[in-house]
Motif scaffolding. Sequence first.
Motif, PDB file in Angstrom:
ATOM      1  N   LEU A  26       0.938  -1.170   0.103  1.00  0.00           N
ATOM      2  CA  LEU A  26      -0.064  -0.132   0.098  1.00  0.00           C
ATOM      3  C   LEU A  26       0.857   1.319   0.096  1.00  0.00           C
ATOM      4  O   LEU A  26       0.568   2.228  -0.649  1.00  0.00           O
ATOM      5  N   ALA A  27       2.087   1.268   0.826  1.00  0.00           N
ATOM      6  CA  ALA A  27       2.843   2.233   0.562  1.00  0.00           C
ATOM      7  C   ALA A  27       3.574   2.679  -0.712  1.00  0.00           C
ATOM      8  O   ALA A  27       3.597   3.834  -1.199  1.00  0.00           O
ATOM      9  N   ILE A  28       3.978   1.730  -1.306  1.00  0.00           N
ATOM     10  CA  ILE A  28       4.659   1.858  -2.644  1.00  0.00           C
ATOM     11  C   ILE A  28       3.629   2.161  -3.532  1.00  0.00           C
ATOM     12  O   ILE A  28       3.743   3.166  -4.451  1.00  0.00           O
ATOM     13  N   THR A  29       2.233   1.677  -3.740  1.00  0.00           N
ATOM     14  CA  THR A  29       1.342   2.030  -4.682  1.00  0.00           C
ATOM     15  C   THR A  29       0.691   3.072  -4.519  1.00  0.00           C
ATOM     16  O   THR A  29       0.358   3.861  -5.211  1.00  0.00           O
ATOM     17  N   GLY A  30       0.403   3.529  -3.229  1.00  0.00           N
ATOM     18  CA  GLY A  30      -0.119   4.823  -2.767  1.00  0.00           C
ATOM     19  C   GLY A  30       0.738   5.883  -3.181  1.00  0.00           C
ATOM     20  O   GLY A  30       0.410   6.847  -3.588  1.00  0.00           O
ATOM     21  N   ALA A  31       2.144   5.891  -2.840  1.00  0.00           N
ATOM     22  CA  ALA A  31       3.281   6.835  -3.363  1.00  0.00           C
ATOM     23  C   ALA A  31       3.182   6.882  -4.855  1.00  0.00           C
ATOM     24  O   ALA A  31       3.059   8.135  -5.346  1.00  0.00           O
ATOM     25  N   ALA A  32       2.840   5.979  -5.712  1.00  0.00           N
ATOM     26  CA  ALA A  32       3.046   5.825  -7.075  1.00  0.00           C
ATOM     27  C   ALA A  32       1.976   6.662  -7.537  1.00  0.00           C
ATOM     28  O   ALA A  32       1.845   7.352  -8.303  1.00  0.00           O
ATOM     29  N   PHE A  33       0.555   6.251  -6.982  1.00  0.00           N
ATOM     30  CA  PHE A  33      -0.606   6.761  -7.475  1.00  0.00           C
ATOM     31  C   PHE A  33      -0.437   8.388  -7.249  1.00  0.00           C
ATOM     32  O   PHE A  33      -0.970   9.214  -8.053  1.00  0.00           O
ATOM     33  N   SER A  34       0.040   8.886  -6.068  1.00  0.00           N
ATOM     34  CA  SER A  34       0.112  10.248  -5.830  1.00  0.00           C
ATOM     35  C   SER A  34       0.920  10.991  -6.795  1.00  0.00           C
ATOM     36  O   SER A  34       0.676  12.198  -7.231  1.00  0.00           O
ATOM     37  N   ILE A  35       2.101  10.566  -7.103  1.00  0.00           N
ATOM     38  CA  ILE A  35       2.954  11.002  -8.089  1.00  0.00           C
ATOM     39  C   ILE A  35       2.355  10.936  -9.641  1.00  0.00           C
ATOM     40  O   ILE A  35       2.462  12.009 -10.132  1.00  0.00           O
ATOM     41  N   TYR A  36       1.883   9.766 -10.052  1.00  0.00           N
ATOM     42  CA  TYR A  36       1.719   9.660 -11.442  1.00  0.00           C
ATOM     43  C   TYR A  36       0.191  10.027 -11.791  1.00  0.00           C
ATOM     44  O   TYR A  36       0.088  10.300 -12.785  1.00  0.00           O
ATOM     45  N   THR A  37      -0.533  10.248 -10.620  1.00  0.00           N
ATOM     46  CA  THR A  37      -2.105  10.615 -11.100  1.00  0.00           C
ATOM     47  C   THR A  37      -2.385  11.860 -10.352  1.00  0.00           C
ATOM     48  O   THR A  37      -2.837  12.851 -10.980  1.00  0.00           O
ATOM     49  N   VAL A  38      -2.183  11.882  -9.145  1.00  0.00           N
ATOM     50  CA  VAL A  38      -2.919  13.158  -8.273  1.00  0.00           C
ATOM     51  C   VAL A  38      -1.975  14.456  -8.594  1.00  0.00           C
ATOM     52  O   VAL A  38      -2.790  15.306  -9.069  1.00  0.00           O
ATOM     53  N   GLN A  39      -0.896  14.377  -8.763  1.00  0.00           N
ATOM     54  CA  GLN A  39      -0.062  15.517  -8.754  1.00  0.00           C
ATOM     55  C   GLN A  39      -0.023  15.856 -10.234  1.00  0.00           C
ATOM     56  O   GLN A  39      -0.178  17.181 -10.545  1.00  0.00           O
ATOM     57  N   SER A  40      -0.135  14.881 -11.057  1.00  0.00           N
ATOM     58  CA  SER A  40      -0.222  15.323 -12.555  1.00  0.00           C
ATOM     59  C   SER A  40      -1.606  15.931 -12.793  1.00  0.00           C
ATOM     60  O   SER A  40      -1.635  17.136 -13.533  1.00  0.00           O
ATOM     61  N   ALA A  41      -2.751  15.496 -12.125  1.00  0.00           N
ATOM     62  CA  ALA A  41      -3.905  15.997 -12.591  1.00  0.00           C
ATOM     63  C   ALA A  41      -3.989  17.519 -11.678  1.00  0.00           C
ATOM     64  O   ALA A  41      -4.658  18.631 -12.249  1.00  0.00           O
ATOM     65  N   VAL A  42      -3.459  17.617 -10.604  1.00  0.00           N
ATOM     66  CA  VAL A  42      -3.436  19.065  -9.909  1.00  0.00           C
ATOM     67  C   VAL A  42      -2.741  19.862 -10.679  1.00  0.00           C
ATOM     68  O   VAL A  42      -2.917  21.099 -10.955  1.00  0.00           O
ATOM     69  N   SER A  43      -1.664  19.528 -11.200  1.00  0.00           N
ATOM     70  CA  SER A  43      -0.653  20.322 -12.079  1.00  0.00           C
ATOM     71  C   SER A  43      -1.315  20.863 -13.482  1.00  0.00           C
ATOM     72  O   SER A  43      -0.813  21.471 -14.412  1.00  0.00           O
ATOM     73  N   GLY A  44      -2.224  20.000 -13.818  1.00  0.00           N
ATOM     74  CA  GLY A  44      -2.932  20.378 -15.033  1.00  0.00           C
ATOM     75  C   GLY A  44      -2.722  19.476 -16.250  1.00  0.00           C
ATOM     76  O   GLY A  44      -3.176  19.401 -17.314  1.00  0.00           O
ATOM     77  N   SER A  45      -1.707  18.473 -15.778  1.00  0.00           N
ATOM     78  CA  SER A  45      -1.298  17.493 -16.962  1.00  0.00           C
ATOM     79  C   SER A  45      -2.491  16.314 -17.007  1.00  0.00           C
ATOM     80  O   SER A  45      -2.796  16.134 -15.897  1.00  0.00           O
ATOM     81  N   SER A  46      -2.112  15.387 -17.873  1.00  0.00           N
ATOM     82  CA  SER A  46      -3.133  14.098 -17.889  1.00  0.00           C
ATOM     83  C   SER A  46      -2.501  13.105 -16.820  1.00  0.00           C
ATOM     84  O   SER A  46      -1.435  12.966 -16.639  1.00  0.00           O
ATOM     85  N   ALA A  47      -3.334  12.414 -16.213  1.00  0.00           N
ATOM     86  CA  ALA A  47      -2.745  11.202 -15.176  1.00  0.00           C
ATOM     87  C   ALA A  47      -2.072  10.215 -16.080  1.00  0.00           C
ATOM     88  O   ALA A  47      -2.652   9.801 -16.846  1.00  0.00           O
ATOM     89  N   ASN A  48      -0.764   9.646 -15.377  1.00  0.00           N
ATOM     90  CA  ASN A  48      -0.251   8.632 -16.141  1.00  0.00           C
ATOM     91  C   ASN A  48      -0.438   7.186 -15.489  1.00  0.00           C
ATOM     92  O   ASN A  48       0.114   6.740 -14.682  1.00  0.00           O
ATOM     93  N   TYR A  49      -1.631   6.741 -16.096  1.00  0.00           N
ATOM     94  CA  TYR A  49      -2.212   5.615 -15.321  1.00  0.00           C
ATOM     95  C   TYR A  49      -1.315   4.216 -15.315  1.00  0.00           C
ATOM     96  O   TYR A  49      -1.006   3.336 -14.810  1.00  0.00           O
ATOM     97  N   TYR A  50      -0.777   4.190 -16.794  1.00  0.00           N
ATOM     98  CA  TYR A  50       0.332   3.258 -17.172  1.00  0.00           C
ATOM     99  C   TYR A  50       1.380   3.117 -16.273  1.00  0.00           C
ATOM    100  O   TYR A  50       1.792   1.946 -15.774  1.00  0.00           O
ATOM    101  N   GLN A  51       2.039   4.480 -15.888  1.00  0.00           N
ATOM    102  CA  GLN A  51       3.156   4.217 -14.929  1.00  0.00           C
ATOM    103  C   GLN A  51       2.723   3.570 -13.939  1.00  0.00           C
ATOM    104  O   GLN A  51       3.526   2.999 -13.007  1.00  0.00           O
ATOM    105  N   TYR A  52       1.519   4.196 -13.330  1.00  0.00           N
ATOM    106  CA  TYR A  52       1.091   3.741 -11.800  1.00  0.00           C
ATOM    107  C   TYR A  52       0.799   2.202 -11.754  1.00  0.00           C
ATOM    108  O   TYR A  52       1.735   1.569 -10.767  1.00  0.00           O
ATOM    109  N   PHE A  53       0.292   1.774 -12.887  1.00  0.00           N
ATOM    110  CA  PHE A  53       0.044   0.092 -12.908  1.00  0.00           C
ATOM    111  C   PHE A  53       1.368  -0.706 -13.172  1.00  0.00           C
ATOM    112  O   PHE A  53       1.432  -1.599 -12.441  1.00  0.00           O
ATOM    113  N   LEU A  54       2.191   0.185 -13.736  1.00  0.00           N
ATOM    114  CA  LEU A  54       3.739  -0.489 -13.851  1.00  0.00           C
ATOM    115  C   LEU A  54       4.440  -0.734 -12.389  1.00  0.00           C
ATOM    116  O   LEU A  54       5.083  -1.672 -12.257  1.00  0.00           O
TER     117      LEU A  54
END
Length: 248
Positions: A26-54
């Motif tokens: 949960l720690a690893i996937t939670g950090a990855a989700f925050s970096i590649y989807t949430v922060q991307s969405a907040v900054s205005g760029s598209s979420a990188n779900y592929y990188q998260y699932f990788l």
Amino acid sequence: MNAIFKKELRSFLTTPVGYVFIIVYLAITGAAFSIYTVQSAVSGSSANYYQYFLICIIACAILLPVLTMRIFSEEKRLRTEQVLLTSSVSLWQIVLAKYFACLVIFAGTELLTASYYIIPVLYGTANYSMLFGGIIGVFLMGAAFIAIGVFISGLTENQVVAAAGTIGIIMLLLLSDNISSVIKTNTEFAGGIIGKAICSFLSWLSVLTRIGYFEYGQLDITALIYYVSLSFIFLFLTVRVYQRRRYA
């Protein structure tokens, strides 16, 4: 079978192994989700779900062998393996009970990761087909990894060896397409019949190329059959190992 399943499930919940797996995953996937989807969405760029699932797949490749390493190795170490082999329960029931105990822990942990998706849903940036497709893909791949871990655990009483062996096979499956590409660069070898056959087999063996369909929200039947078949093959091999020991 039910008694063995409950025993294994209880052992995960009464020893640190199960909790370590859940917390670290949960720690690893939670950090990855925050970096590649949430922060991307907040900054205005598209979420990188592929990188998260990788990242989820890499976490499975490293952590699931830790979950499965003791499933049969512990029986050998404690000299309780003969009790199982001489019981009235069939070998398939024994193997499936242990497999499903690991699968329940993994499925429950994977289900907890679904809570991450509340954030993109609230922000209106969620791609539901990619999210649910990715969850299904990671689960199917994880189920196959668990079957591999159960098989390797049945070969040795050393838990470290079982974990290392499982990680080795998983990495081969993950990198097989890359290995095929490297072989193709050697045109002299890859141009021959044997070289072409090896490259084709390694490309077919790749688990990453198939999960791509799920990550893009597509339910690919051939990929589904591949993951289920991979799980069945390694569970079947585990049963065969114990059949030889039972009648040896």
